[in-house]
Design a protein around this motif. Structure first.
Motif: not given
Length: 200
Positions: A79-86, A119-129, A135-143
């Motif tokens: 669902t990481h890019d589901v916002g692209k429906t909008l 959906a909001a964090t897949h492109a932002a993996w450097d935050g404290p929380d 990290l795994l979702v973000s990595t999948a979205d790149k590799v």
């Protein structure tokens, strides 16, 4: 025309694929159908979801003591890019409006905040929380397309090393080997995605 679009969406969601891609979770497939999602978006989500499954399999095998919420990772990837429906313009061009919009959309559809966050964090993996799941979702979205992001991979390596006590370089070599193997199918995943129309 609607029948052609819905047929393309069905094929993207769970039809035969080359390489073989697991279908999206039924709850996500139903969500995408209800949104009238573009077939190309569904194909992209399916490809990233499949890679996320491979990453989870590897983590479960190599790091049995590391608690990872597999279902959350798979849902996040699906669902990481589901916002692209909008924001369909972001299917073929740059933009980040889909990130916050996707989170809100999922919350409005009754999904838990812990799942909607991807959906909001897949492109932002450097935050404290940021969690291992993020990290795994973000990595999948790149590799999935054989894109390597050193900062993201370093963050994942540190998390993996911390869970085992092994040296970071050992974890880096293991992760690098996995990502190279996953990246080898990128051209076929990209061809699968590109075989579907951008529009609804």
């Amino acid at each position: 025309m609607t029948s052609i679009r819905s047929d393309a969406l069905s094929r993207a969601l769970d039809g035969p694929a080359e390489p073989s891609l697991r279908p999206l979770p039924p709850v996500v497939a139903e969500l995408l159908r209800s949104l009238g999602a573009p077939a190309r978006l569904a194909a992209h989500l399916r490809a990233v979801h499949d890679v996320a499954g491979e990453l989870c399999d590897w983590v479960e095998s190599r790091y049995p003591g590391l608690a990872v919420d597999r279902d959350a990772v798979l849902f996040g990837a699906a669902t990481h890019d589901v916002g692209k429906t909008l924001h369909p313009e972001e299917l073929s061009g740059p933009g980040s409006a889909h990130e916050a919009a996707g989170r809100v959309l999922l919350l409005e559809r009754g999904f838990a905040p812990g799942l909607a966050r991807f959906a909001a964090t897949h492109a932002a993996w450097d935050g404290p929380d940021v969690t291992v799941e993020d990290l795994l979702v973000s990595t999948a979205d790149k590799v999935w397309k054989d894109k390597r992001v050193p900062d993201l991979e370093d963050r994942l390596v540190r998390a993996l090393a911390a869970s085992t006590g092994r040296e970071p370089w050992e974890e880096y070599l293991a992760l690098d080997d996995l990502l190279a193997r996953l990246g080898a199918d990128a051209a076929r995943r990209l061809a699968f995605q590109g075989s579907f129309p951008l529009g609804r």
